[in-house]
Write a protein that holds these residues in place. Structure first.
Motif, mmCIF file in Angstrom:
data_model
loop_
_atom_site.group_PDB
_atom_site.id
_atom_site.type_symbol
_atom_site.label_atom_id
_atom_site.label_comp_id
_atom_site.label_asym_id
_atom_site.label_seq_id
_atom_site.Cartn_x
_atom_site.Cartn_y
_atom_site.Cartn_z
ATOM 1 N N THR A 58 99.369 85.599 48.913
ATOM 2 C CA THR A 58 98.295 85.969 48.313
ATOM 3 C C THR A 58 98.327 86.838 47.101
ATOM 4 O OG1 THR A 58 97.292 86.892 50.612
ATOM 5 C CG2 THR A 58 96.248 87.951 48.652
ATOM 6 N N HIS A 108 88.010 83.836 47.054
ATOM 7 C CA HIS A 108 89.660 84.046 47.124
ATOM 8 C C HIS A 108 90.006 83.319 48.358
ATOM 9 C CE1 HIS A 108 89.551 86.955 44.135
ATOM 10 N NE2 HIS A 108 88.638 87.693 44.522
ATOM 11 N N GLN A 109 89.318 82.644 49.108
ATOM 12 C CA GLN A 109 89.562 81.855 50.280
ATOM 13 C C GLN A 109 90.782 81.028 50.185
ATOM 14 O OE1 GLN A 109 87.093 78.900 52.274
ATOM 15 N NE2 GLN A 109 85.929 78.950 50.247
ATOM 16 N N GLN A 164 94.328 83.522 47.960
ATOM 17 C CA GLN A 164 95.323 82.996 48.881
ATOM 18 C C GLN A 164 95.335 81.293 48.600
ATOM 19 O OE1 GLN A 164 93.761 84.109 52.821
ATOM 20 N NE2 GLN A 164 93.577 86.194 52.104
#
Length: 158
Positions: free
Chosen positions: A90, A16-17, A96
């Motif tokens: 997000t 999810h970085q 993100q």
């Protein structure tokens, strides 16, 4: 906007970085001076047409492709309206992203506006003085596209 396959592949290892991605927005006008908008399936809100370039795809070509895929309208790009890095987003799944948006003024040259994929609930032409509710950034893009001003560049960070 649907997530392209190449982004899904990156997410498989990146999790999810935060990803910094290119994006395009098309402000499409018809001969009557109306602007093309789509009501997004994911949010239910009216929006300009936009998307992410495929690897190797030029941004102007992305704008033309996205407009055709989402609305069945054929258009040509006339000029760059603005370039701006947008605030980080997000998504509900935790992904993100931050997009560097290149916005183009486009002119419709064919096709009939209609829902042409699963990303939109409605598609329509709107007079610029009778727009549905839009995000402020989209209203700014339309305003800039209506002028003959030089390309607008953001000078401060979000």
């Amino acid at each position: 906007m649907a997530t392209p396959d190449f982004i899904r592949a990156v997410r498989a290892t990146a999790g999810h970085q935060l990803l910094f991605l290119p994006g395009v927005t098309a402000v499409v006008f018809d001969d009557a001076g109306r602007v093309l908008l789509a009501r997004r399936a994911d949010t239910g809100k009216w929006s300009l047409i936009g998307g992410i370039p495929e690897p190797g795809e030029q941004p102007a070509a992305t704008a033309v492709r996205e407009v055709q895929e989402e609305t069945a309208v054929e258009c040509v790009v006339e000029r760059v309206v603005l370039v701006e890095t947008l605030p980080t987003v997000t998504y509900p799944n935790g992904d993100q992203c931050q997009y560097m948006d290149t916005c183009f003024r486009c002119r419709a040259v064919g096709g009939q506006a209609r829902v042409n994929d699963d990303e939109s609930l409605e598609v329509g032409w709107f007079p610029v003085d009778a727009l549905p509710p839009l995000r402020e950034g989209e209203r700014f893009r339309i305003k800039q596209a209506l002028t003959e001003a030089p390309t607008w560049f953001a000078t401060t960070s979000h």
